[in-house]
Design an enzyme around this catalytic site. Structure first.
Site, PDB file in Angstrom:
ATOM      1  N   GLN A 111       0.884   4.499  10.360  1.00  0.00           N
ATOM      2  CA  GLN A 111      -0.233   5.199  10.999  1.00  0.00           C
ATOM      3  C   GLN A 111      -0.309   4.949  12.503  1.00  0.00           C
ATOM      4  O   GLN A 111      -1.228   5.444  13.154  1.00  0.00           O
ATOM      5  CB  GLN A 111      -1.568   4.790  10.345  1.00  0.00           C
ATOM      6  CG  GLN A 111      -1.662   5.105   8.864  1.00  0.00           C
ATOM      7  CD  GLN A 111      -1.695   6.609   8.548  1.00  0.00           C
ATOM      8  OE1 GLN A 111      -1.828   7.450   9.438  1.00  0.00           O
ATOM      9  NE2 GLN A 111      -1.568   6.932   7.280  1.00  0.00           N
ATOM     10  N   HIS A 147      -2.050  -0.807   2.588  1.00  0.00           N
ATOM     11  CA  HIS A 147      -1.658   0.279   1.690  1.00  0.00           C
ATOM     12  C   HIS A 147      -0.863  -0.360   0.534  1.00  0.00           C
ATOM     13  O   HIS A 147      -0.224  -1.385   0.714  1.00  0.00           O
ATOM     14  CB  HIS A 147      -0.765   1.221   2.499  1.00  0.00           C
ATOM     15  CG  HIS A 147      -0.333   2.462   1.804  1.00  0.00           C
ATOM     16  ND1 HIS A 147       0.725   2.498   0.924  1.00  0.00           N
ATOM     17  CD2 HIS A 147      -0.801   3.734   1.864  1.00  0.00           C
ATOM     18  CE1 HIS A 147       0.897   3.740   0.481  1.00  0.00           C
ATOM     19  NE2 HIS A 147      -0.023   4.509   1.038  1.00  0.00           N
ATOM     20  N   ASP A 187       3.746  -2.568   9.385  1.00  0.00           N
ATOM     21  CA  ASP A 187       3.657  -1.255   8.747  1.00  0.00           C
ATOM     22  C   ASP A 187       3.055  -0.315   9.790  1.00  0.00           C
ATOM     23  O   ASP A 187       1.847  -0.326  10.040  1.00  0.00           O
ATOM     24  CB  ASP A 187       2.784  -1.348   7.496  1.00  0.00           C
ATOM     25  CG  ASP A 187       2.525   0.018   6.871  1.00  0.00           C
ATOM     26  OD1 ASP A 187       2.861   1.042   7.506  1.00  0.00           O
ATOM     27  OD2 ASP A 187       1.966   0.058   5.763  1.00  0.00           O
ATOM     28  N   CYS A 219      -4.504   5.187  -1.653  1.00  0.00           N
ATOM     29  CA  CYS A 219      -3.423   4.227  -1.919  1.00  0.00           C
ATOM     30  C   CYS A 219      -3.752   2.863  -1.321  1.00  0.00           C
ATOM     31  O   CYS A 219      -2.840   2.144  -0.864  1.00  0.00           O
ATOM     32  CB  CYS A 219      -2.073   4.718  -1.414  1.00  0.00           C
ATOM     33  SG  CYS A 219      -1.573   6.258  -2.168  1.00  0.00           S
ATOM     34  N   LYS A 225       4.768  11.863   8.875  1.00  0.00           N
ATOM     35  CA  LYS A 225       3.441  11.657   9.449  1.00  0.00           C
ATOM     36  C   LYS A 225       3.438  11.872  10.965  1.00  0.00           C
ATOM     37  O   LYS A 225       2.450  11.625  11.636  1.00  0.00           O
ATOM     38  CB  LYS A 225       2.949  10.239   9.137  1.00  0.00           C
ATOM     39  CG  LYS A 225       2.652   9.994   7.652  1.00  0.00           C
ATOM     40  CD  LYS A 225       2.031   8.630   7.460  1.00  0.00           C
ATOM     41  CE  LYS A 225       2.069   8.127   6.041  1.00  0.00           C
ATOM     42  NZ  LYS A 225       1.228   8.877   5.126  1.00  0.00           N
TER      43      LYS A 225
HETATM   44  N1  C6P Z   1      -0.427   6.836   3.556  1.00  0.00           N
HETATM   45  C1  C6P Z   1      -2.274   8.351   3.247  1.00  0.00           C
HETATM   46  O1  C6P Z   1      -2.786   9.410   2.865  1.00  0.00           O
HETATM   47  P1  C6P Z   1       5.031   6.824   2.772  1.00  0.00           P
HETATM   48  O2  C6P Z   1       4.310   7.452   1.616  1.00  0.00           O
HETATM   49  O3  C6P Z   1       6.088   5.879   2.324  1.00  0.00           O
HETATM   50  O4  C6P Z   1       5.489   7.808   3.795  1.00  0.00           O
HETATM   51  O5  C6P Z   1       3.939   5.948   3.551  1.00  0.00           O
HETATM   52  C2  C6P Z   1       3.298   4.903   2.873  1.00  0.00           C
HETATM   53  C3  C6P Z   1       2.226   4.305   3.728  1.00  0.00           C
HETATM   54  C4  C6P Z   1       2.361   2.992   4.149  1.00  0.00           C
HETATM   55  N2  C6P Z   1       1.458   2.423   4.958  1.00  0.00           N
HETATM   56  C5  C6P Z   1       0.381   3.103   5.407  1.00  0.00           C
HETATM   57  C6  C6P Z   1      -0.568   2.419   6.333  1.00  0.00           C
HETATM   58  C7  C6P Z   1       0.188   4.422   5.007  1.00  0.00           C
HETATM   59  O6  C6P Z   1      -0.886   5.074   5.448  1.00  0.00           O
HETATM   60  C8  C6P Z   1       1.117   5.043   4.132  1.00  0.00           C
HETATM   61  C9  C6P Z   1       0.900   6.433   3.627  1.00  0.00           C
HETATM   62  C10 C6P Z   1      -0.780   8.179   3.167  1.00  0.00           C
HETATM   63  O7  C6P Z   1      -2.965   7.434   3.702  1.00  0.00           O
HETATM   64  C11 C6P Z   1      -0.249   8.596   1.832  1.00  0.00           C
HETATM   65  S1  C6P Z   1      -0.751   7.543   0.530  1.00  0.00           S
END
Ligand code: C6P
Length: 419
Positions: free
Chosen positions: A213, A133, A210, A376, A236
């Site tokens: 997910q 991401h 990370d 993203c 999430k």
């Molecule tokens: N992915 C998706 O629709 P935040 O926005 O900081 O809570 O998470 C960022 C992020 C980092 N790593 C991974 C693997 C992610 O999937 C995400 C967030 C969302 O896929 C929003 S772009």
């Protein structure tokens, strides 16, 4: 197995009773029942989480770590209780290893701006995968530019499975940090974190995971993974937006400089200088997101009550069913592992004649929410020679009949475009 009312019985989740906890699932969208399949972006919130927020504001609201009055003491106790619930949830050895941040992105940035800022020098390298991401690419790119370090990527095959042999050669004696997604938000691939951690530690590097997910969807044990840092977001995993977690090993966190300066993160301030508070407060400058910490605690309680093994089994069951149903259309290609047991509940797909945005808009007219775009993860999506993909992602309240609605919705959209 699904019973006559749509419950997944064999996976241990009573989906009908779970659904009753989520008021938003009663909504109609364009006159249709909402089918919410955008859970990788953010999940819906159960009454228990919503109530924890209103209860907090109605009964407890006060600043933490500052007062001797009852409300402040209760707010502090609840805020710290939520921290220890999160620690237990990921099997962190100590509660002070849990740092509250705004989200996964901030947790990743924090480590890049503190640990990596202090440890990476010119000529070193930082290693990530080619399926990250943006939040796990851009902070490392910026750090590499600043330090004269190299940002290296290791490969995956066309099914989105990491090439471990390649990874082992890309990680070398000049690697300082390896930062890897536990589960891809596009491919659904679950990566072999412990193996990568072993290699990172052999060369004296640290590994950051990370887990945006993974923590919401499967049992995650930071000690089993042998990770050094791990990041995720509450929104999430049924929790509120605006709060996330950085977990780090205490020995690493102790040596890191603060990320931000201000109230609560200091021990003593003079007109000339200041020194830093103990963990975790060193990293929590200013009034924190107290209400949402309460909400995160409620989300953790909810998931713990269901059992993360059951959550994972339910999503795998749904994913296997959805892959089979989607592929039966013959007009759609799915990105990521072909074997459903190697992936989580995220299915990105490309239609051979309908643009993902058109598909997403047409499905919305039928009450079905999916995500479309680059998710993203622009470099990854572009590596498949497309600029956008459609994505359905599942959670505890989704059912096989909702998967059927998606597949029927795609068929109907095909009918509309081919008219
Ligand atoms: N992915 C998706 O629709 P935040 O926005 O900081 O809570 O998470 C960022 C992020 C980092 N790593 C991974 C693997 C992610 O999937 C995400 C967030 C969302 O896929 C929003 S772009």
């Amino acid at each position: 197995m699904i019973d006559s009312t749509g419950n997944t019985v064999s996976t241990g989740l009573n989906v009908n009773s779970i659904r009753a906890d989520f008021p938003i699932l009663q909504r109609k969208i364009h006159g249709q029942n909402l089918v919410y399949l955008d859970n990788a972006a953010t999940t819906q919130k159960p009454n228990q989480v919503i109530k924890s927020l209103t209860d907090y504001y109605e009964q407890t609201n006060a600043n933490v770590h500052r007062g001797v009055h009852t409300l402040s003491i209760e707010a502090t106790d609840g805020y710290e209780l939520a921290r220890s619930k999160v620690a237990d949830f990921i099997n962190a050895p100590r509660s002070e290893e849990i740092i509250w941040t705004r989200n996964t992105s901030e947790s990743l940035n924090l480590v890049a701006a503190t640990w990596a800022e202090n440890n990476v020098v010119a000529g070193d390298n930082i290693v990530i995968t080619a399926m990250e991401h943006h939040s796990n690419i851009v902070p490392w790119q910026q750090l590499a530019f600043k330090k004269g370090a190299e940002l290296r990527y290791f490969a995956h095959n066309s099914d989105g499975i990491i090439d471990l042999e390649h990874a082992m050669t890309v990680i070398d004696e000049r690697t300082k940090i390896l930062s890897v997604t536990h589960m891809s938000n596009v491919l659904g691939t679950v990566n072999p974190i412990s193996e990568l951690a072993g290699r990172a530690h052999d060369v004296g590097a640290v590994i950051m995971v990370d887990a945006a997910q993974s923590v919401p969807h499967m049992p995650v044990d930071v000690q089993d993974l042998d990770a050094d840092f791990l990041a995720f977001s509450a929104h999430k995993m049924l929790g509120p937006t605006g709060i996330g977690v950085l977990w780090g090993k205490v020995s690493l966190l102790e040596d890191m400089p603060p990320y931000m300066f201000g109230g609560d993160m200091i021990l003593e301030v003079t007109y000339e200088d200041a020194n830093w508070n103990d963990l975790p407060y060193k990293f929590e400058a200013g009034t924190p997101n107290i209400a949402d910490a309460f909400g995160t605690g409620a989300a953790v309680d909810y998931l713990s009550r269901l059992g993360m093994k059951n959550v994972w089994r339910h999503e795998q069951d749904l994913t296997a069913y959805a892959m089979e149903r989607i592929l039966s259309l013959d007009t759609v290609k799915i990105l990521g592992p072909k074997d459903p047991s190697m992936r989580g509940g995220v299915i990105s797909f490309i239609h051979d004649s309908i643009h993902p945005h058109d598909l997403g808009t047409a499905l919305d007219q039928q009450g079905i929410a999916i995500r479309t775009g680059h998710h993203c993860a622009m470099p990854l999506v572009r590596s498949y020679d497309v600029v956008a993909a459609a994505r359905a992602s599942f959670y505890i309240y989704n059912t096989k009949s909702e998967v059927d609605a998606l597949v029927n919705g795609i068929s109907e959209t095909e009918g509309y475009f081919n008219r």
